[in-house]
Design an enzyme around this catalytic site. Structure first.
Site, PDB file in Angstrom:
ATOM      1  N   PRO A 140      -0.599  -0.703  -2.850  1.00 60.17           N
ATOM      2  CA  PRO A 140      -2.141  -0.082  -3.232  1.00 60.17           C
ATOM      3  C   PRO A 140      -3.192  -0.932  -2.850  1.00 60.17           C
ATOM      4  CG  PRO A 140      -0.836  -0.537  -5.102  1.00 60.17           C
ATOM      5  CD  PRO A 140       0.306  -0.795  -3.813  1.00 60.17           C
ATOM      6  N   CYS A 141      -3.465  -1.141  -1.846  1.00 58.22           N
ATOM      7  CA  CYS A 141      -4.695  -2.041  -1.265  1.00 58.22           C
ATOM      8  C   CYS A 141      -6.068  -1.421  -1.777  1.00 58.22           C
ATOM      9  CB  CYS A 141      -4.632  -2.275   0.053  1.00 58.22           C
ATOM     10  SG  CYS A 141      -4.530  -0.860   1.264  1.00 58.22           S
ATOM     11  N   HIS A 142      -5.989   0.108  -1.858  1.00 60.28           N
ATOM     12  CA  HIS A 142      -7.086   0.770  -2.336  1.00 60.28           C
ATOM     13  C   HIS A 142      -7.298   0.378  -3.667  1.00 60.28           C
ATOM     14  CE1 HIS A 142      -3.705   3.223  -3.867  1.00 60.28           C
ATOM     15  NE2 HIS A 142      -4.641   3.757  -4.707  1.00 60.28           N
TER      16      HIS A 142
END
Length: 175
Positions: A140-142
């Site tokens: 989850p880089c978001h």
């Protein structure tokens, strides 16, 4: 001459944009925005790192990935249970592993990630590794935002990042 191995890929039309998903020997190595700016660089890193080429085909893992992504977008899944194959440098893999520890519905910052490595000056390196992530949403880089709480850089675009965070947090974000 040795036969080149294959990365099975298929396309998934998510509610926030088209994704390209890929598996290699039973592990997910790709789940990324199809039209991102660094598409060619990410694909080249995967092909080189795995000594494999892309083949448009499906397999049980890709079907499971589509099912889990669909559940996620329907707010029926908070945790992915897919075998992951992270392809990159040792530092990139370390950053991506750290991203996996950020819980659904929470965010962190580049500086907090850099501090986990004992070096708050490594913010740019952490940001670069974050941007090189080939398994978007699942890794989850978001969930990484600016220190000021604003949305910054995202391969799928800030609108997609905003919508992903709103999906997870049930609240509005501004960028």
């Amino acid at each position: 001459m040795p036969v080149m191995k294959s990365i099975n890929i298929q396309f998934f039309d998510s509610p926030y944009g088209e994704l390209i998903i890929g598996s290699y020997e039973g592990q997910l190595c790709l789940c990324d925005w199809r039209y991102r700016k660094k598409r060619a660089a990410v694909d080249a890193r995967l092909k080189r790192g795995l000594n494999a080429g892309f083949v448009e085909a499906t397999d049980p893992l890709l079907q499971q990935t589509v099912e889990q992504l669909t559940q996620y977008f329907q707010r029926k899944r908070k945790v992915f249970t897919l075998p992951l194959l992270l392809v990159g440098s040792a530092f990139q893999k370390q950053v991506w592993q750290s991203l996996l520890t950020i819980p659904f519905g929470q965010t962190s910052t580049y500086i907090k990630l850099a501090e986990t490595y004992g070096n708050s000056l490594a913010v740019r390196a952490v940001a670069g590794a974050n941007g090189a992530n080939a398994i978007s949403i699942i890794v989850p880089c978001h969930r990484i935002i600016g220190s000021d709480g604003k949305l910054v850089g995202y391969a799928g675009g800030l609108s997609a990042k905003q919508r992903l965070l709103e999906l997870e947090m049930n609240r509005s974000f501004q960028f």
